[in-house]
Motif scaffolding. Structure first.
Motif, PDB file in Angstrom:
ATOM      1  N   LEU A 223       0.845  -1.185   0.000  1.00 32.73           N
ATOM      2  CA  LEU A 223       0.000   0.000   0.000  1.00 32.73           C
ATOM      3  C   LEU A 223       0.884   1.240   0.000  1.00 32.73           C
ATOM      4  CD1 LEU A 223      -2.641  -1.085   2.671  1.00 32.73           C
ATOM      5  CD2 LEU A 223      -2.707  -1.411   0.199  1.00 32.73           C
ATOM      6  N   THR A 224       0.678   2.118  -0.986  1.00 32.29           N
ATOM      7  CA  THR A 224       1.438   3.368  -1.051  1.00 32.29           C
ATOM      8  C   THR A 224       0.651   4.388  -1.859  1.00 32.29           C
ATOM      9  OG1 THR A 224       3.538   4.372  -1.697  1.00 32.29           O
ATOM     10  CG2 THR A 224       2.688   2.614  -3.108  1.00 32.29           C
ATOM     11  N   LEU A 225       0.837   5.648  -1.524  1.00 33.21           N
ATOM     12  CA  LEU A 225       0.177   6.735  -2.239  1.00 33.21           C
ATOM     13  C   LEU A 225       1.056   7.176  -3.409  1.00 33.21           C
ATOM     14  CD1 LEU A 225      -1.056   8.899   0.761  1.00 33.21           C
ATOM     15  CD2 LEU A 225      -2.466   7.490  -0.726  1.00 33.21           C
ATOM     16  N   PRO A 226       0.451   7.554  -4.542  1.00 28.90           N
ATOM     17  CA  PRO A 226       1.266   8.024  -5.675  1.00 28.90           C
ATOM     18  C   PRO A 226       1.895   9.372  -5.369  1.00 28.90           C
ATOM     19  CG  PRO A 226      -1.085   8.286  -6.138  1.00 28.90           C
ATOM     20  CD  PRO A 226      -0.988   7.523  -4.849  1.00 28.90           C
ATOM     21  N   ASP A 227       3.001   9.646  -6.030  1.00 27.66           N
ATOM     22  CA  ASP A 227       3.731  10.897  -5.821  1.00 27.66           C
ATOM     23  C   ASP A 227       3.194  11.948  -6.791  1.00 27.66           C
ATOM     24  OD1 ASP A 227       5.480  12.820  -5.073  1.00 27.66           O
ATOM     25  OD2 ASP A 227       7.207  11.990  -6.127  1.00 27.66           O
ATOM     26  N   LEU A 245       3.558   5.481   7.468  1.00 30.97           N
ATOM     27  CA  LEU A 245       2.648   4.788   8.382  1.00 30.97           C
ATOM     28  C   LEU A 245       2.097   3.511   7.749  1.00 30.97           C
ATOM     29  CD1 LEU A 245       0.672   7.805   9.904  1.00 30.97           C
ATOM     30  CD2 LEU A 245       2.392   6.403  11.029  1.00 30.97           C
ATOM     31  N   LEU A 246       1.787   3.587   6.444  1.00 39.40           N
ATOM     32  CA  LEU A 246       1.276   2.399   5.760  1.00 39.40           C
ATOM     33  C   LEU A 246       2.322   1.283   5.749  1.00 39.40           C
ATOM     34  CD1 LEU A 246      -0.582   4.011   2.710  1.00 39.40           C
ATOM     35  CD2 LEU A 246      -1.614   2.878   4.677  1.00 39.40           C
ATOM     36  N   GLN A 247       3.580   1.655   5.519  1.00 41.44           N
ATOM     37  CA  GLN A 247       4.639   0.643   5.539  1.00 41.44           C
ATOM     38  C   GLN A 247       4.789   0.038   6.930  1.00 41.44           C
ATOM     39  OE1 GLN A 247       8.186   2.505   4.045  1.00 41.44           O
ATOM     40  NE2 GLN A 247       7.362   2.807   1.981  1.00 41.44           N
ATOM     41  N   GLU A 248       4.734   0.902   7.960  1.00 38.71           N
ATOM     42  CA  GLU A 248       4.841   0.386   9.323  1.00 38.71           C
ATOM     43  C   GLU A 248       3.663  -0.525   9.661  1.00 38.71           C
ATOM     44  OE1 GLU A 248       5.263   3.616  11.984  1.00 38.71           O
ATOM     45  OE2 GLU A 248       7.205   4.282  11.173  1.00 38.71           O
ATOM     46  N   GLN A 250       1.900  -2.314   7.538  1.00 43.54           N
ATOM     47  CA  GLN A 250       2.086  -3.590   6.844  1.00 43.54           C
ATOM     48  C   GLN A 250       3.130  -4.453   7.547  1.00 43.54           C
ATOM     49  OE1 GLN A 250       2.722  -2.040   2.741  1.00 43.54           O
ATOM     50  NE2 GLN A 250       1.056  -3.396   2.192  1.00 43.54           N
ATOM     51  N   GLN A 251       4.235  -3.816   7.975  1.00 43.26           N
ATOM     52  CA  GLN A 251       5.260  -4.579   8.685  1.00 43.26           C
ATOM     53  C   GLN A 251       4.717  -5.148   9.992  1.00 43.26           C
ATOM     54  OE1 GLN A 251       8.565  -1.916   9.126  1.00 43.26           O
ATOM     55  NE2 GLN A 251       9.115  -1.963   6.955  1.00 43.26           N
ATOM     56  N   GLN A 252       3.969  -4.309  10.713  1.00 44.09           N
ATOM     57  CA  GLN A 252       3.388  -4.794  11.964  1.00 44.09           C
ATOM     58  C   GLN A 252       2.354  -5.886  11.715  1.00 44.09           C
ATOM     59  OE1 GLN A 252       1.849  -1.359  13.968  1.00 44.09           O
ATOM     60  NE2 GLN A 252       3.864  -0.488  14.389  1.00 44.09           N
ATOM     61  N   GLN A 253       1.576  -5.747  10.624  1.00 34.95           N
ATOM     62  CA  GLN A 253       0.589  -6.770  10.316  1.00 34.95           C
ATOM     63  C   GLN A 253       1.265  -8.093   9.972  1.00 34.95           C
ATOM     64  OE1 GLN A 253      -0.300  -8.139   7.109  1.00 34.95           O
ATOM     65  NE2 GLN A 253      -2.218  -9.132   7.724  1.00 34.95           N
ATOM     66  N   GLN A 254       2.371  -8.009   9.216  1.00 39.84           N
ATOM     67  CA  GLN A 254       3.121  -9.232   8.906  1.00 39.84           C
ATOM     68  C   GLN A 254       3.737  -9.831  10.161  1.00 39.84           C
ATOM     69  OE1 GLN A 254       5.927  -8.017   5.946  1.00 39.84           O
ATOM     70  NE2 GLN A 254       4.374  -7.702   4.351  1.00 39.84           N
ATOM     71  N   GLN A 255       4.235  -8.953  11.029  1.00 34.66           N
ATOM     72  CA  GLN A 255       4.818  -9.450  12.268  1.00 34.66           C
ATOM     73  C   GLN A 255       3.758 -10.094  13.152  1.00 34.66           C
ATOM     74  OE1 GLN A 255       7.028  -6.507  14.384  1.00 34.66           O
ATOM     75  NE2 GLN A 255       7.685  -7.893  15.993  1.00 34.66           N
ATOM     76  N   VAL A 256       2.554  -9.477  13.184  1.00 34.67           N
ATOM     77  CA  VAL A 256       1.466 -10.065  13.973  1.00 34.67           C
ATOM     78  C   VAL A 256       1.099 -11.442  13.436  1.00 34.67           C
ATOM     79  CG1 VAL A 256      -1.000  -9.835  14.495  1.00 34.67           C
ATOM     80  CG2 VAL A 256       0.523  -7.881  14.794  1.00 34.67           C
ATOM     81  N   LYS A 257       1.086 -11.556  12.089  1.00 31.39           N
ATOM     82  CA  LYS A 257       0.774 -12.864  11.510  1.00 31.39           C
ATOM     83  C   LYS A 257       1.826 -13.902  11.896  1.00 31.39           C
ATOM     84  CE  LYS A 257      -2.018 -11.778   7.445  1.00 31.39           C
ATOM     85  NZ  LYS A 257      -2.113 -11.884   5.962  1.00 31.39           N
ATOM     86  N   ARG A 258       3.109 -13.480  11.835  1.00 35.27           N
ATOM     87  CA  ARG A 258       4.159 -14.417  12.229  1.00 35.27           C
ATOM     88  C   ARG A 258       4.043 -14.788  13.702  1.00 35.27           C
ATOM     89  NH1 ARG A 258       7.307 -10.781   9.164  1.00 35.27           N
ATOM     90  NH2 ARG A 258       8.221  -9.923  11.066  1.00 35.27           N
ATOM     91  N   GLN A 259       3.722 -13.788  14.523  1.00 39.21           N
ATOM     92  CA  GLN A 259       3.585 -14.079  15.950  1.00 39.21           C
ATOM     93  C   GLN A 259       2.397 -14.996  16.221  1.00 39.21           C
ATOM     94  OE1 GLN A 259       3.369 -10.216  17.777  1.00 39.21           O
ATOM     95  NE2 GLN A 259       5.582  -9.885  17.717  1.00 39.21           N
ATOM     96  N   GLN A 260       1.294 -14.751  15.485  1.00 45.33           N
ATOM     97  CA  GLN A 260       0.136 -15.623  15.657  1.00 45.33           C
ATOM     98  C   GLN A 260       0.461 -17.054  15.244  1.00 45.33           C
ATOM     99  OE1 GLN A 260      -2.933 -13.694  13.379  1.00 45.33           O
ATOM    100  NE2 GLN A 260      -3.560 -12.367  15.078  1.00 45.33           N
ATOM    101  N   GLN A 261       1.180 -17.189  14.124  1.00 41.92           N
ATOM    102  CA  GLN A 261       1.555 -18.522  13.687  1.00 41.92           C
ATOM    103  C   GLN A 261       2.508 -19.168  14.686  1.00 41.92           C
ATOM    104  OE1 GLN A 261       0.308 -20.181  11.088  1.00 41.92           O
ATOM    105  NE2 GLN A 261       1.513 -21.984  11.703  1.00 41.92           N
ATOM    106  N   ALA A 262       3.460 -18.331  15.205  1.00 43.86           N
ATOM    107  CA  ALA A 262       4.392 -18.860  16.190  1.00 43.86           C
ATOM    108  C   ALA A 262       3.663 -19.292  17.462  1.00 43.86           C
ATOM    109  CB  ALA A 262       5.458 -17.818  16.513  1.00 43.86           C
ATOM    110  N   LYS A 263       2.690 -18.491  17.891  1.00 45.43           N
ATOM    111  CA  LYS A 263       1.924 -18.870  19.089  1.00 45.43           C
ATOM    112  C   LYS A 263       1.111 -20.136  18.840  1.00 45.43           C
ATOM    113  CE  LYS A 263       1.549 -14.280  21.176  1.00 45.43           C
ATOM    114  NZ  LYS A 263       0.632 -13.193  21.607  1.00 45.43           N
ATOM    115  N   HIS A 264       0.570 -20.233  17.620  1.00 48.68           N
ATOM    116  CA  HIS A 264      -0.193 -21.435  17.295  1.00 48.68           C
ATOM    117  C   HIS A 264       0.701 -22.677  17.358  1.00 48.68           C
ATOM    118  CE1 HIS A 264      -3.085 -24.042  15.297  1.00 48.68           C
ATOM    119  NE2 HIS A 264      -2.156 -24.362  14.408  1.00 48.68           N
ATOM    120  N   ASP A 265       1.900 -22.563  16.747  1.00 49.90           N
ATOM    121  CA  ASP A 265       2.831 -23.698  16.789  1.00 49.90           C
ATOM    122  C   ASP A 265       3.284 -23.985  18.214  1.00 49.90           C
ATOM    123  OD1 ASP A 265       2.576 -23.777  14.072  1.00 49.90           O
ATOM    124  OD2 ASP A 265       4.427 -22.658  13.678  1.00 49.90           O
TER     125      ASP A 265
END
Length: 497
Positions: A223-227, A245-248, A250-265
């Protein structure tokens, strides 16, 4: 007033009013200047003609009473003129007006000389009927029969009567002029406001459209806005901040997904770890209950008790791990004698090792002072040795020793825990290596080690606790392990400086 519309409207209104006042003043001054210039230019030789056609004035007479009649005749022909005779010093001598109307009895002859010298018009001179007002005039030098300078003929152009009529006409026409002018400026202000509003809000409109388009995209995409917001510096900066903020996000959302998967495992591993002693506990109790009283073996109760202790230990470790992850445990670094710390651990695990038939060796321990938290370091070693005891078969060996590394100019002190147990797989070794924090790492480097896109393989509860405690102590760990051969954990010690 914080709304953009209100601000633009206020700014546009103030600008228009200021421009209107400035333009109006300029027009008034320019109109008055032009009118005076035209009037004085048209009547520049008026005084000279009057002096020429009047017998008394032509002879240089300035104070004869007969002049008043001549002045009266002149003013009937031109009621907007006021006529005076002056002596050479500028003193008013003769005039056709009541005495009380004369406020000033002396006229500035310097201004008259400038007029006679042909200076640029308009030239404003003294008005005998006012102490403050300056007016345009015409003047002529009077010379007597002997050729001597006897005074001046001084004619005010646009006298008191002219001013009265001018004020009356202005009072009648002024509302119309003001109404038309205000109407024009109101229309101009509205047009200017619409133009400004369109210009200033165009980047905001584009930004709103782009944000609306982003709402339809899944968060998994980039996700990014055009220049395209170069028309406004503030909007361009705002778009850059939004992109950051959008990049952060996305990074946090990916990290949350990894953490959720890690917690599941982790929960899967934990459920297996909890299920094994719980199943054994219930199995031994059920076996003991179904046997006849004469055949009930006390060893079953002992096995059940051991399983209960294992279950209790796992639950305690789970609570400890939760406290570590929630930041409830902090390191209190202090000077600690390594031999004293290891002596206490040896006394704790020696009875258990003998019972399991495992050789527990504490050898080559250098008497040295280290900088650490003794409680947290004791937990790390307890978990490593406990883990080694659980996976080392009877007849195996666990060795705790200190090592020094002088290679490549280094002087590192290590504490190693080696066993001859079942060992670890390579992906588990890499997990522990990547999650350890070296003594020289910065917090940013440590954070980046957790930001890889692949979820790390899960460790046991004991090693997960080791991982968290090493991060608190900022200790580096090295792991060597082979399945079926054994494992070696080496912790770098921080020496007291």
């Amino acid at each position: 007033m914080n709304r953009l519309f209100n601000r633009l409207f206020l700014v546009a209104t103030m600008i228009v009013l200021l421009l209107f006042v400035a333009l109006w003043q300029w027009l008034q001054l320019n109109h008055e200047f032009s009118r005076n210039q035209i009037q004085q230019s048209l009547h520049q030789e008026l005084a000279e003609h009057m002096a020429h056609i009047n017998p008394l004035l032509s002879q240089g007479i300035t104070s004869d009473a007969a002049l008043k009649e001549a002045f009266h005749d002149f003013m009937l022909l031109g009621p907007s003129f006021e006529i005076y005779t002056l002596d050479p010093d500028g003193k008013v001598i003769a005039y056709d007006a009541k005495e009380e109307k004369i406020k000033t009895h002396r006229v500035d002859t310097g201004i008259i000389k400038q007029f006679l010298a042909g200076k640029n018009l308009p030239i404003l001179g003294t008005d005998p009927r006012s102490q403050q007002t300056k007016k345009i005039f015409s003047a002529s030098k009077l010379v007597n029969a002997q050729g001597l300078h006897s005074g001046y003929l001084y004619v005010i152009i646009g006298g008191e009567d002219y001013d009265s009529w001018q004020a009356l006409i202005n009072a009648e026409n002024q509302p119309k002029i003001w109404g038309a002018t205000i109407g024009f400026w109101v229309i101009f202000a509205l047009l200017l406001f619409v133009i400004l509003l369109h210009y200033f809000t165009r980047p905001i409109h584009k930004l709103a459209q782009d944000l609306t388009n982003l709402k339809t995209l899944p968060i998994t995409e980039k996700l990014t806005l055009p220049d395209r917001y170069r028309g406004s510096l503030e909007i361009a900066q705002l778009s850059e901040h939004i992109n950051q903020l959008l990049q952060e996000i996305q990074q946090q959302q990916q990290q949350v997904k990894r953490q959720q998967q890690a917690k599941h495992d982790f929960l899967l591993h934990l459920s297996h770890d909890l299920k094994t002693p719980l199943t054994a506990l219930l199995g031994y109790i059920d076996t003991w209950l179904i046997l006849p009283e004469a055949d009930r073996d006390q060893a079953l109760i002992q096995y059940a008790a051991n399983s209960g202790q294992t279950l209790q230990q796992l639950l305690a470790q789970l609570l400890e791990l939760a406290a570590l992850e929630n930041g409830q445990i902090h390191a209190q670094l202090q000077q600690v004698e390594l031999t004293e710390l290891l002596n206490g651990i040896e006394q704790t695990f020696t009875p258990r090792a003998k019972k399991l038939g495992v050789i527990l060796n504490f050898k080559h321990i250098n008497a040295t002072s280290i900088l650490t938290d003794p409680q947290l370091m004791r937990r790390i070693l307890n978990n490593l040795i406990d883990n080694a005891l659980r996976y080392t078969p009877s007849g195996g060996e666990i060795t705790i020793l200190t090592q020094q590394d002088f290679s490549q100019g280094k002087n590192q002190q290590w504490l190693a825990v080696k066993d001859t147990g079942s060992g670890m797989h390579q992906h588990e070794v890499e997990a522990l290596r990547q999650l350890s924090l070296s003594q020289t790492d910065t917090p940013q480097q440590h954070q980046r080690s957790f930001d890889n896109n692949q979820a790390l393989p899960q460790l046991g509860v004991g090693l997960a606790i080791v991982r968290q405690l090493l991060g608190l102590l900022k200790c580096k760990i090295e792991v060597e392990s082979q399945p079926g051969v054994g494992s070696e954990f080496k912790i770098e010690l921080v020496m007291q400086s």
